[in-house]
Design an enzyme around this catalytic site. Structure first.
Site, short mmCIF file in Angstrom:
data_model
loop_
_atom_site.label_atom_id
_atom_site.label_comp_id
_atom_site.label_asym_id
_atom_site.label_seq_id
_atom_site.Cartn_x
_atom_site.Cartn_y
_atom_site.Cartn_z
N LYS A 32 12.27 20.20 8.75
CA LYS A 32 12.70 18.85 7.80
C LYS A 32 10.99 19.39 7.42
O LYS A 32 10.35 19.46 7.39
CB LYS A 32 12.14 17.49 8.67
CG LYS A 32 13.05 16.76 8.15
CD LYS A 32 12.59 15.60 9.03
CE LYS A 32 12.94 13.62 8.44
NZ LYS A 32 13.34 13.04 9.13
N SER B 277 17.37 9.72 8.69
CA SER B 277 16.99 10.38 7.01
C SER B 277 17.22 11.68 7.34
O SER B 277 16.93 12.85 6.60
CB SER B 277 15.24 10.11 7.29
OG SER B 277 14.66 10.44 8.78
N SER C 297 16.19 8.47 13.40
CA SER C 297 16.97 9.34 12.38
C SER C 297 16.59 10.80 12.93
O SER C 297 17.38 12.42 12.56
CB SER C 297 15.85 9.96 11.13
OG SER C 297 16.16 8.94 10.91
N1 GLN Z 1 17.25 5.09 9.17
C1 GLN Z 1 16.13 3.87 10.31
C2 GLN Z 1 15.55 3.35 8.51
O1 GLN Z 1 15.59 3.88 7.29
C3 GLN Z 1 15.56 5.41 10.90
C4 GLN Z 1 15.09 6.12 10.04
C5 GLN Z 1 13.97 7.25 10.23
O2 GLN Z 1 14.61 6.93 12.12
N2 GLN Z 1 13.10 7.78 10.12
O3 GLN Z 1 14.66 3.35 8.53
#
Ligand code: GLN
Length: 486
Positions: free
Chosen positions: A78, A153, A177
């Site tokens: 990532k 994400s 995410s």
């Molecule tokens: N969807 C969540 C957010 O936008 C989680 C994102 C994540 O886990 N990095 O904050």
């Protein structure tokens, strides 16, 4: 035509038996990426020359008898993890030109294991999002249906693994995410206990929630990757000095007698009925393996989203303050003075969602509203932790859906942030509590994968992987790959 193994365990085995070289398997993945990723957009940076060089080094290491279990196995990283000499963009224009002078601890572990970096994967900007649509590098397509989102994400990592453009990948999970994109793309992903995997060199979004972890097609591969990723790190002040284990050692153990709790709040009206049916079916399957399932209560479930979005945005506004155009990253052209440089650098360098979070977080932390929002959210966080503690005093693990729906359409929720935030209903509470949780494929609805979530107590990663592995011994969802050709 050679048929290449597409699992971490299969590749490691073929390398150990010298049936395959790391250069051959790396070439195979690079060819697939070059042929297919134009449509999927799962990689921001493809590290072709670097990967082949690492693969040659891995082959020499294996030949000299010095190979570690995953030496020579390729992976996708990532683009939130710092990689020395290779761009680390975090999905943002702000870091489009950023080449880290050092490796994240996780990157160092992967390098020491002799694994081969195929490339850096696409992601929501600074990991803020649930659909991978906030990336400066454009959205990622779900390999099962190109007009659907892969989740976010870590959408690039999930899509790359699902499309077999990498046998495994790293992800990070602040509020879902790793798990949500794993669910939406039909792969397995583990969010470890907070503090289990080092955050050093992992670009911060919300530091009290962020946690890195493995993503792969199945639980066995996630266990092998956990063996590389996990460990105490003195460079991360929130790293926990707790012994690591061989995460693959107990995979084969039966789950007979395992006590599972099914939170009744996870099956309310926000859950798509077809997804609910798949999850119920998976629970029945686990019962047939000897698990005992009972209904449990998690009364604060509906408080998770408001509390998470206040806390994570507050921490985001603080973490994002370092991007000022002075030390690294983007700087606007021809600033007239310091103030102009700050405002235009941040105005031009950040995308819309990041700006929204900075505004929410700064507001919640401002002196007149601090107690009403931030303190209140922290109090709710404690109630949520207590809820899990009570439930996990009765049962070994909790079972439920990872996401209320299967993958939604690209663009469908991008103009409605609140509806996007609500899709995190089953994942955010786990980060607020710091617990580990895993998502694995457990069915299909409308030709799109459904994810089952297994939540455990602190440091129960081995147990979560064992349950998933046992399920994967008797089901075939994790074996299905999208029909892409190539
Ligand atoms: N969807 C969540 C957010 O936008 C989680 C994102 C994540 O886990 N990095 O904050």
């Amino acid at each position: 035509m050679t048929i290449y193994p597409d699992t971490v365990a299969g590749i490691a085995n073929a390398l150990a038996k010298r049936e395959l070289s790391s250069v051959e398997i790396t070439r195979h993945y690079l060819d697939r990426i070059n042929a297919l990723d134009r449509q999927i957009n799962s990689y921001i940076t493809i590290c072709e020359a670097h990967a082949l060089e690492q693969a040659r080094a891995a082959d020499r290491r294996i030949a000299s008898g010095q190979g570690a279990p995953l030496t020579g196995v390729p992976y996708a990283h990532k683009d939130i993890f710092c990689t020395k000499g290779i761009r680390t963009s975090c999905g943002s224009r702000m870091l489009d030109n950023f080449i880290s002078p050092y490796d994240a601890t996780v990157t160092e572990h992967l390098n020491n294991a002799g694994m081969v970096l195929l490339g850096k994967t696409n992601m929501d900007e600074f990991a803020m999002g649930s659909s991978n649509e906030t990336s400066f590098y454009g959205p990622v397509a779900n390999p099962w249906k190109f007009d659907s989102v892969p989740g976010g994400s870590s959408g690039g990592s999930a899509a790359a693994v699902a499309a077999r453009l990498a046998p495994c990948a790293t992800g990070t999970d602040t509020g879902g995410s790793i798990r949500q994109p794993a669910a939406l793309c039909g792969i397995t992903g583990l969010k470890p206990t907070y503090g289990r995997v080092s955050r050093y060199g992992m670009i911060a979004f919300a530091s009290s929630l962020d946690q890195g972890g493995p993503m792969a097609t199945n639980a066995h591969d996630c266990a092998l990757l956990m063996n590389v990723l996990a460990g105490f790190d003195a460079k991360d002040s929130t790293s926990v000095d707790h012994p690591t284990e061989d995460y693959s050692a107990t995979l084969g153990h039966s789950i007979k007698g395992l006590k599972c709790g099914v939170p009744k709040q996870y099956f309310d009206k926000s859950l798509d009925p077809a997804v609910a049916a798949s999850i119920r079916q998976a629970i029945t399957e686990l019962e047939s393996l000897g698990a005992q399932c009972v209904e449990v209560d998690l009364p604060s479930t509906e408080l998770a989203i408001p509390s998470y979005y206040v806390i994570s945005s507050a921490e985001c506004s603080s973490n994002m303050s370092r991007y000022d155009g002075v030390r690294f990253g983007y700087r606007c052209r021809d600033p007239v003075d310091l103030q102009d440089m700050y405002t235009r650098t941040r105005g031009e360098g950040f995308g819309k969602e990041t700006k929204r979070r900075i505004l929410i977080g700064t507001y919640a932390l401002s002196s007149g509203y601090y107690d009403a929002y931030y303190t209140k959210a922290q109090q709710i966080r404690r109630i949520i932790q207590q809820d899990f503690k009570n439930a996990l005093a009765e049962v070994d693990v909790l079972l439920g859906p990872t996401s209320p729906t299967v993958a939604f359409g690209l663009g469908q929720k991008s103009s409605e942030p609140v509806s996007m935030y609500l899709s995190d209903i089953y994942t955010t509470a786990i980060n607020l509590a710091g617990l580990p949780a895993l998502s694995m494929p457990a069915g299909f609805v409308d030709e799109l994968p459904v994810g089952l979530q297994i939540i455990g107590d602190f440091f129960s990663e081995s147990k979560l992987l064992q349950i998933a592995h046992q399920y994967q011994q008797v089901t075939g969802w994790h074996l299905l790959a999208p029909p892409l050709g190539g």
